[in-house]
Write an enzyme that holds these catalytic residues in place. Structure first.
Site, short mmCIF file in Angstrom:
data_model
loop_
_atom_site.label_atom_id
_atom_site.label_comp_id
_atom_site.label_asym_id
_atom_site.label_seq_id
_atom_site.Cartn_x
_atom_site.Cartn_y
_atom_site.Cartn_z
N ASN A 134 27.84 43.43 21.62
CA ASN A 134 27.09 44.27 22.56
C ASN A 134 25.71 43.70 22.91
OD1 ASN A 134 26.34 44.85 19.87
ND2 ASN A 134 25.56 46.86 20.45
N GLU A 191 23.94 46.34 9.22
CA GLU A 191 23.50 47.31 10.22
C GLU A 191 24.77 47.82 10.89
OE1 GLU A 191 23.15 48.97 13.54
OE2 GLU A 191 22.34 47.09 14.31
N CYS A 215 24.57 50.46 18.98
CA CYS A 215 24.68 51.15 17.69
C CYS A 215 23.72 52.34 17.62
CB CYS A 215 24.38 50.19 16.54
SG CYS A 215 25.55 48.83 16.39
N GLU A 238 16.09 45.25 9.34
CA GLU A 238 15.83 44.10 10.19
C GLU A 238 14.56 44.38 10.99
OE1 GLU A 238 19.26 41.79 11.70
OE2 GLU A 238 20.31 43.71 11.61
#
Length: 501
Positions: free
Chosen positions: A169, A267, A301, A478
């Protein structure tokens, strides 16, 4: 739009194809074909048609890449000073901006996203390298007070070879946010981009070599998850895995890495709520919700896929959202539409199955709800901007990550019920809060279980703000300074400096 980008777009739209796109793995500083000789097709989501072929790797290609990274870790890269590492990253930022038109063009063709979103991703990637370029010579240890007879101190060292599994994505953005801190820490990298979107990872690897990165420090192997992703995360020389993707796949990655006691930064999925209280600025809230769910066709996400709205403003807000959703222009990403296609036919079918199920259960589809094609060509994998009203807390539309342009509206009576509904899924990645009440906003931000909370704006913060989830959305962070510690190990040293006499 630059002249270079205009030329690329015009040539492609005229049927001229694309020249100069990478087609091989990047291993040891060189372009390398798959040992098997196999290749795969790149498909343009805006047409559903192939436009390129690239190497389809296997475990042998992965092993070559990991061993190349391991050799560089022990060799040339280990002799580069922290300040020089930072200089490489700073030069990379400049080169990324110079290559911006071609990177954005390739990202749009590969992922389908509108060109203006791809251009934003390029700028974000450059900013990422800029940010981390200032950190390598500031990763300091500390001294420890062990008494007059001893010296104690700590030092941070690179964790080793790092593996990066890149999602489809945001292939360029996710690649940059993972490898920039890893390189800042002094690690070496083997990356495996998603088979749907391999191009910009390969292009960025070449850019980093041009910026001065020694051969073997950054390697990119393309292919399927089974044939390249799985052997990469299970390789015994890999000491850290950064994975972005679904919760189910993330669990398998952690199982594979555990066999080598390899650390993992996962993640994972999200079902993020956007809480709108009755006193909010509705114009700002509507803008925020529209962007939160329809950017990149909802394939994010951290998409704000649940609107948790107080009843007092529900009707007004729904009316505005429906009008805005119906006005969204869909089309091929190179035409700069408001919303582009779904990245793959398989993902569009998954989205349609969720919405068809909701319709069969009697849920109210306020707008959208159908797979469509590009109005200009009749081609491509598109899905209408969709809003489903009054979704029960336990319905799959409210509980499962759809990963598409589908907004679930959940009506609540007050802030306390909004809190309960916001925390009612197994995910805890991101949340949004819209209200004029400063105290209420920060109270909700404290009590909502999420790794990141936005107040009165969605997708705020940029590279400096740590990002990651809780519960089934993963762990670790992150972005930000915190991300660098993911790629480092702490060493403690204690020495007797006096005989004690």
């Amino acid at each position: 739009m630059t002249e270079e980008l205009e030329t690329l777009v015009a040539r492609y739209r005229a049927g001229g194809g694309v020249e100069g796109l990478p087609a091989r793995h990047f291993i040891g500083g060189e372009w390398s074909p798959s040992a098997s000789g196999r290749t795969m097709e790149s498909l343009d989501p805006g047409t559903g048609q192939p436009f390129h072929r690239f190497a389809s790797g296997d475990a042998g290609d992965v092993d070559r890449a990991v061993r190349s990274a391991d050799a560089a870790l022990k060799g040339a890269w280990s002799r580069v000073s922290p300040a020089a590492r930072g200089a490489v990253l700073a030069r990379a930022a400049i080169l990324i901006r110079e290559a911006g038109p071609r990177l954005a063009f390739a990202e749009t063709l590969d992922s389908g996203k509108p060109l203006q979103e791809a251009e934003g991703d390029v700028q974000g990637a450059a900013r990422c390298f800029e940010y981390y370029s200032g950190l390598p010579d500031k990763l300091e240890g500390r001294t420890l007070p062990l008494g007059p007879d001893h010296l104690g101190y700590t030092s941070w060292e690179p964790i080793g070879v790092t593996a990066h599994i890149i999602p489809w994505n945001y292939p360029l953005s996710t690649f940059a946010r993972g490898i920039a801190p890893a390189l800042a820490a002094g690690c070496t990298v083997v990356a495996r981009p998603a088979e749907q979107t391999p191009l910009t990872a390969l292009m960025l690897a070449e850019i980093l070599m041009q910026a001065g990165l020694p051969a073997g420090v950054l390697n990119v192997v393309t292919g399927t998850g089974v044939e390249t992703g799985a052997p990469l995360v299970a390789h015994p020389l890999v000491r850290q895995v950064t994975f972005t993707g679904s919760t189910a796949t993330g669990i398998e990655v952690m199982r594979a890495a555990a066999r080598n006691v390899t650390s993992v930064l996962p993640e994972l999925g999200g079902k993020s709520p956007v809480v709108v209280l009755h006193d909010t600025d509705l114009d700002a809230a509507v803008d925020g919700v529209i962007g939160a769910i329809f950017e990149n066709a909802g394939q994010i996400c951290s998409a704000g896929s649940r609107l948790v709205v107080e009843r007092a403003v529900h009707a007004d807000m729904l009316e505005r959202l429906v009008a805005r959703a119906r006005a969204i222009r869909i089309g091929h990403g190179l035409r700069r539409p408001d919303m582009g296609p779904i990245t793959s036919a398989e993902q569009r079918a998954r989205i349609a199955a969720f919405v068809d199920g909701a319709r069969a259960r009697g849920l109210e589809i306020a707008t959208g709800g159908h797979a469509v094609t590009d109005p200009a060509t009749g081609l491509g994998w598109f899905y209408e901007p969709t809003i489903i009203d009054r979704v029960p807390v336990d319905d799959p539309i409210a509980q499962e990550e759809i990963f598409g342009p589908v907004l679930a509206v959940q009506v609540v009576e007050d802030a306390e019920e909004a809190l309960a509904v916001a925390n009612s899924t197994r995910f805890a990645l991101v949340a949004g809060v819209y209200t004029r009440d400063f105290s209420a906003a920060h109270d909700l931000a404290r009590r909502i279980d999420a790794g990141q909370v936005y107040i009165n704006e969605y997708f705020a913060g940029g590279i400096a703000l740590p990002f990651g989830g809780n519960r089934m959305s993963g762990f670790g962070r992150e972005k930000g300074v915190d991300a660098v510690r993911t790629y480092m190990k702490l060493k403690s040293v204690a020495a007797r400096v006096s005989s004690g006499r």
